[in-house]
Design an enzyme around this catalytic site. Structure first.
Site, PDB file in Angstrom:
ATOM      1  CE  LYS A 157      38.413 -62.503  44.479  1.00  0.00           C
ATOM      2  NZ  LYS A 157      39.057 -61.205  44.811  1.00  0.00           N
ATOM      3  CB  SER A 216      41.279 -61.183  41.765  1.00  0.00           C
ATOM      4  OG  SER A 216      41.065 -60.741  43.096  1.00  0.00           O
ATOM      5  CB  SER A 265      40.974 -57.577  43.557  1.00  0.00           C
ATOM      6  OG  SER A 265      42.174 -57.846  42.889  1.00  0.00           O
TER       7      SER A 265
END
Length: 474
Positions: free
Chosen positions: A73, A149, A173
């Site tokens: 990520k 996210s 997230s």
């Protein structure tokens, strides 16, 4: 050789161990799929294909995932000498000088990173539509959000680019993108995964790292390899009785399960598909021999929770912005960031130290009220999200309505960041239009073992691993 992009990470690693596939073959297969699909999804925003091929051809650590491709990520999980932008345009070219403990554990396990996945700016919202990057698109329907996210990570795994991708969770997230993209999203217990060496905690201990996966066994095995204890941590959760991989297929016994399918406040969305997902999960759990009843912690929907939790986010957001400004050697202007984060910056600067500590103290007392419910129950089942949103929905009514829309969308997840409890989203429902809808299971503090046992039992009874988005390379 089997189409390796359809296999989970455990199966891919097994191919390498048996000599039926090489790390180079796995990496090339993943790169081919990323190059074919990413132009339509924007799940991956930065690649390191040459470095990955060199790693695959060299000597890899003999870990349990030796040779398996992974995506990291673009928020946290730093690798020395490589860019991580945190969804911020001003950081697009900033290479960090340190490797995080988490990235080191992924590498020691034998994973080969192929690049970075798309994130919302600073990870402060629940959809992956950053100002400085293209929106990530849901492989089940390109007009829908991937969640956030960890939205880029979820889109990448759901579309078969990789079998597992790094994810993190400060208010949902990991679980929210897993729900929207039809994946397993396990949020570990607070402190299970180190934030070091640059941070002890973030969001007052609410933030934790993990992964999104297609299978429960991958979720268990990945957490096994990234949860090594590190000296100097601010929190040490209870040690697990044995590796989580050994909990896959183990009987959880007959459990006392509470179920809630809608929030009890008008500010929250309430989609009938999310209620249907919970109803189906309840029937399935009853058929597996568990006692299921409508019950949930009385404090769960206390309207004061969001007020105090948002104060924590605002202070941490401003603190991180100031750290980034120190790295850049200049201020970051409001015109370079989104209105949501500009508001967080203003709120964070205005909050006094006393007000910040009062927020943490309120949340601590509230967490005790939440914990009381688990004295009489083993698991809580909820929708993961309150609705499956389209791209653009959160900001469509303007900056002043973005916050209420975010809050209304997520009545079930951030509470368990604040309590530190482990939770998992499982893909147990699909709408008539083909969108996945996740169901969240929440266990008591430190009980990832129970979550894996139940999730594995559910996966065997209602398997999802062979469901794939209607998206193939052109």
């Amino acid at each position: 050789m089997t189409d390796v992009t359809r296999l989970d990470a455990t199966a891919q690693a097994d191919l390498v161990r048996r000599g039926e596939a090489s790390p180079a073959e796995l990496v090339d297969a993943a790169i081919t799929r990323i190059e074919a699909l990413n132009p339509r999804l924007d799940a991956v925003i930065r690649t390191r294909f040459d470095q990955a091929r060199a790693q695959a051809a060299g000597t890899l650590p003999d870990g349990p995932f030796r040779g398996v491709p992974i995506l990291l990520k673009d928020l946290g999980c730093l690798v020395a000498g490589e860019v991580t932008a945190f969804g911020l345009g001003p950081l697009k070219d900033v290479a960090w000088p340190v490797t995080s403990y988490l990235a080191g554990q992924f590498l020691a396990a034998g994973f080969i990173p192929l690049g970075r996945t798309n994130v919302p700016e600073m990870g402060t919202t629940v959809t992956t539509e950053a100002l400085s990057f293209p929106p990530a698109r849901n492989p089940w329907h390109s007009g829908h959000s991937t969640g956030g996210s960890s939205g880029g990570s979820a889109a990448a795994v759901a579309s078969g680019m990789v079998a597992v991708a790094h994810a993190s969770d400060g208010g949902g997230s990991i679980r929210i993108p897993a729900s929207e993209c039809g994946l397993v999203g396990l949020k570990p217990t607070r402190g299970r995964v180190s934030q070091g060496p640059l941070a002890g905690e973030s969001w007052a201990g609410s933030h934790v790292d993990g992964a999104v996966t297609r299978t429960v066994r991958d979720a268990a095995a990945v957490l096994d390899v990234i949860s090594a204890r590190v000296p100097g941590e601010p929190y040490y959760p209870p040690p697990l009785p044995r590796p989580l991989s050994q909990e896959v297929g183990a009987s959880p016994g007959r459990l006392r399960i509470g179920l809630v399918d809608r929030p009890d406040a008008e500010m929250y969305s309430d989609d009938p598909q999310c209620r249907a997902a919970v109803a189906g999960a309840g029937r399935l759990l009853e058929s597996l021999g568990h006692h299921v009843e409508e019950s949930w912690p009385a404090a769960m929907f206390d309207p004061r929770f969001a007020r105090y939790f948002n104060k924590i986010i605002a202070v941490d957001t401003e603190t991180l912005f100031q750290a980034f400004e120190g790295v850049l050697g200049r201020p970051i202007a409001e015109t370079e960031i989104e209105p949501r984060n500009a508001h967080y910056r203003q709120t964070g600067r205005a909050l006094t130290a006393v007000a910040y500590l009062q927020a943490r103290q309120w949340l601590g007392r509230w967490a005790r009220r939440m914990a009381d419910w688990w004295a009489e129950h083993d698991l809580l089942v909820t929708p993961t999200v309150a609705a499956p949103p389209e791209l653009g929905w959160f900001t469509a009514a303007g900056p002043k309505q973005e916050g209420p829309r975010i809050a209304g969308f997520m009545p079930y997840t951030s509470q368990f960041n604040a309590t530190g409890q482990p939770a998992v989203s499982l893909p147990l429902h699909w709408t008539q239009g083909g969108l996945p809808v996740g169901v969240q299971l929440v266990a008591a503090y430190g009980r990832e073992d129970l979550l894996i046992q139940v999730a594995s039992q559910v996966e065997q009874a209602a398997p999802w691993w062979d469901r794939h988005p209607p998206l193939e390379p052109e």
